[in-house]
Design an enzyme around this catalytic site. Sequence first.
Site, short mmCIF file in Angstrom:
data_model
loop_
_atom_site.label_atom_id
_atom_site.label_comp_id
_atom_site.label_asym_id
_atom_site.label_seq_id
_atom_site.Cartn_x
_atom_site.Cartn_y
_atom_site.Cartn_z
N ALA A 142 -49.82 46.81 124.85
CA ALA A 142 -49.37 48.05 124.19
C ALA A 142 -48.97 47.78 122.75
O ALA A 142 -47.87 47.28 122.49
CB ALA A 142 -48.21 48.65 124.97
N GLU A 145 -49.09 53.11 118.47
CA GLU A 145 -47.99 54.09 118.58
C GLU A 145 -48.45 55.42 117.99
O GLU A 145 -49.46 55.46 117.27
CB GLU A 145 -46.77 53.58 117.82
N PRO A 146 -47.71 56.49 118.24
CA PRO A 146 -48.12 57.79 117.69
C PRO A 146 -48.28 57.76 116.17
O PRO A 146 -49.10 58.48 115.61
CB PRO A 146 -46.97 58.72 118.10
N ARG A 265 -60.88 39.62 120.61
CA ARG A 265 -62.00 40.30 119.92
C ARG A 265 -63.36 39.80 120.39
O ARG A 265 -64.24 40.63 120.65
CB ARG A 265 -61.82 40.18 118.40
N GLU A 388 -59.06 47.20 119.81
CA GLU A 388 -58.91 45.82 119.31
C GLU A 388 -59.37 45.71 117.85
O GLU A 388 -59.83 44.66 117.42
CB GLU A 388 -59.68 44.81 120.17
C1 LIG Z 1 -59.78 54.55 125.25
C2 LIG Z 1 -58.83 53.83 124.35
C3 LIG Z 1 -58.18 52.71 124.83
C4 LIG Z 1 -57.27 52.03 124.01
N1 LIG Z 1 -56.58 50.96 124.53
C5 LIG Z 1 -55.57 50.41 123.80
C6 LIG Z 1 -54.71 49.41 124.37
O1 LIG Z 1 -54.91 48.96 125.50
N2 LIG Z 1 -53.67 48.98 123.63
C7 LIG Z 1 -53.41 49.44 122.37
O2 LIG Z 1 -52.45 49.02 121.76
N3 LIG Z 1 -54.23 50.37 121.79
C8 LIG Z 1 -55.28 50.86 122.48
N4 LIG Z 1 -56.07 51.83 121.92
C9 LIG Z 1 -55.83 52.27 120.56
C10 LIG Z 1 -56.85 51.70 119.57
O3 LIG Z 1 -56.62 50.34 119.39
C11 LIG Z 1 -56.73 52.52 118.27
O4 LIG Z 1 -57.27 53.79 118.55
C12 LIG Z 1 -57.48 51.87 117.14
O5 LIG Z 1 -56.81 50.72 116.71
C13 LIG Z 1 -57.64 52.81 115.94
O6 LIG Z 1 -56.44 53.39 115.61
P1 LIG Z 1 -56.34 54.98 115.36
O7 LIG Z 1 -57.00 55.63 116.53
O8 LIG Z 1 -54.92 55.34 115.09
O9 LIG Z 1 -57.22 55.25 114.10
P2 LIG Z 1 -56.77 55.10 112.57
O10 LIG Z 1 -56.13 53.80 112.31
O11 LIG Z 1 -56.01 56.34 112.17
O12 LIG Z 1 -58.19 55.10 111.86
C14 LIG Z 1 -58.98 56.28 111.74
C15 LIG Z 1 -60.27 55.89 111.02
O13 LIG Z 1 -59.95 55.34 109.72
C16 LIG Z 1 -60.51 54.04 109.59
N5 LIG Z 1 -59.59 53.21 108.81
C17 LIG Z 1 -58.28 52.97 109.04
N6 LIG Z 1 -57.77 52.12 108.12
C18 LIG Z 1 -58.80 51.81 107.28
C19 LIG Z 1 -58.92 50.97 106.12
N7 LIG Z 1 -57.89 50.27 105.65
N8 LIG Z 1 -60.13 50.89 105.51
C20 LIG Z 1 -61.21 51.57 105.99
N9 LIG Z 1 -61.14 52.40 107.09
C21 LIG Z 1 -59.96 52.49 107.72
C22 LIG Z 1 -60.64 53.53 111.01
O14 LIG Z 1 -61.61 52.52 111.11
C23 LIG Z 1 -61.04 54.79 111.75
O15 LIG Z 1 -62.42 55.01 111.60
C24 LIG Z 1 -57.04 52.48 122.69
C25 LIG Z 1 -57.73 53.59 122.21
C26 LIG Z 1 -58.61 54.27 123.01
C27 LIG Z 1 -59.30 55.48 122.46
#
Ligand SMILES: Cc1cc2nc3c(=O)[nH]c(=O)nc-3n(C[C@H](O)[C@H](O)[C@H](O)COP(=O)(O)OP(=O)(O)OC[C@H]3O[C@@H](n4cnc5c(N)ncnc54)[C@H](O)[C@@H]3O)c2cc1C
Length: 411
Positions: A142, A145-146, A265, A388
């Site tokens: 985990a 976060e929101p 990864r 990841e």
């Molecule tokens: C089905 C599912 C399972 C998951 N399982 C886990 C889990 O087990 N544990 C856990 O901790 N999390 C988990 N996650 C969360 C996941 O790791 C995040 O959704 C992911 O890291 C992306 O974060 P975000 O959704 O907030 O997108 P954001 O960070 O808001 O990104 C939105 C978009 O902007 C792009 N972006 C962001 N920053 C940059 C930058 N600096 N330069 C260029 N582009 C950028 C991103 O690539 C993406 O396309 C899960 C998510 C899903 C949907």
Amino acid sequence: MINLELPKKLRFSANQAHQVAAQIFRPISRKYDLAEHDYPVELDTMSAMVEGLADSGTQDISGATGGRKAEGEGDADPHATELLGNSNGGNMSALLNALETSWGDVGLMLSIPYQGLGNAAIAAVATDEQLDRFGKVWAAMAITEPSFGSDSAAVSTTAVLDGDEWVLNGTKIFVTAGSRATHIVVWASVDRSKGRAAIKSFVVPRDAKGLSVARLEHKLGIKASDTAELRLEDCRIPKDNILGSPEVNVEKGFAGVMQTFDNTRPLVAAMAIGVGRAALEELRAVLTDAGVEISYDIPAMNQPAAAAEFLRMEADWEAAYLLALRAGWMADNKKPNSLEASMSKAKAGRMGTDVTLKAVELAGALGYSQRTLLEKWGRDSKILDIFEGTQQIQQLIVARRVLNLTSDKLK
Ligand SMILES: Cc1cc2nc3c(=O)[nH]c(=O)nc-3n(C[C@H](O)[C@H](O)[C@H](O)COP(=O)(O)OP(=O)(O)OC[C@H]3O[C@@H](n4cnc5c(N)ncnc54)[C@H](O)[C@@H]3O)c2cc1C
């Protein structure tokens, strides 16, 4: 000459994982795609098997324990030593097993008891004493976060030491296996004024007071896998459930917790490679039925367009596969692999979505219908390019490493 053949020991365990994928996962793949949030009871058989295998020392069907070597593993295989360098240990075997089980069904693979991504975190950094306590748990991971996803330095969940216990407060979202796992590895800050260096990981037992599941997500794919929002409200855990040192070393940043990604990864890359191979095999069958011949003797440009496209996809798949093997091999041989781990995930994540969606396209109406699993794999593969670390984040990491720039310089 480079010999890229896999050592016998690795082939054996990958073959075992393939049998599980073919005989347990594939037959129930559609059933749980259509029944999101139902617990796949068939995994209980699996769970018994995994425990049996762990006891016999051949553990890790899916691979998510991320490569902590069993005693005597690695160098003990002279063939491995000869072919791939000095050691093939848990990371390589984990990677191949993740690939094979994901070929069966990646949602089910992510639901295999005792094989969560948190297990990889534990395997990567736990002390021997912690391994005794947590070596056989089922641990989710985990971080998210929101208020953030990609920017994992923005953790706002807090951990405060109170006597012999840590007290955790915060909300974690999108936690894979978050409602099923027996333990959750939670990233939290021990001192928010010290920034990223204060982010540590903690093993939180499912029955810890103050930990609750707030909701389960409805998703595009991997519907067999539960994805939970978790609340930590004055959640108390023993003092020695912190992974790694509690010391805050500002100079070192949060390298400690980030280290887990070097192991996980390549595993996620392997999942994409498994789904990609499943799609390629199905597509080959569809094209063959349609009378399209795929030849390795004639230049692609002299073959039907569908065959030429297939050859391109297969080459792309092979590139992703080899990059993942390299990242896993480096981890086993204690070579720093952050760059290669990100490269492999970026390549495999993109290949996975491209290959599975192209397979839907080339199979036409058959690909889009539920008569095959092609459309499902098209939906399942997208997450492997998101969690990841997204495609964009992996590219950013690769760029920083290649250009030798810090995260402050290249955002
Ligand atoms: C089905 C599912 C399972 C998951 N399982 C886990 C889990 O087990 N544990 C856990 O901790 N999390 C988990 N996650 C969360 C996941 O790791 C995040 O959704 C992911 O890291 C992306 O974060 P975000 O959704 O907030 O997108 P954001 O960070 O808001 O990104 C939105 C978009 O902007 C792009 N972006 C962001 N920053 C940059 C930058 N600096 N330069 C260029 N582009 C950028 C991103 O690539 C993406 O396309 C899960 C998510 C899903 C949907």
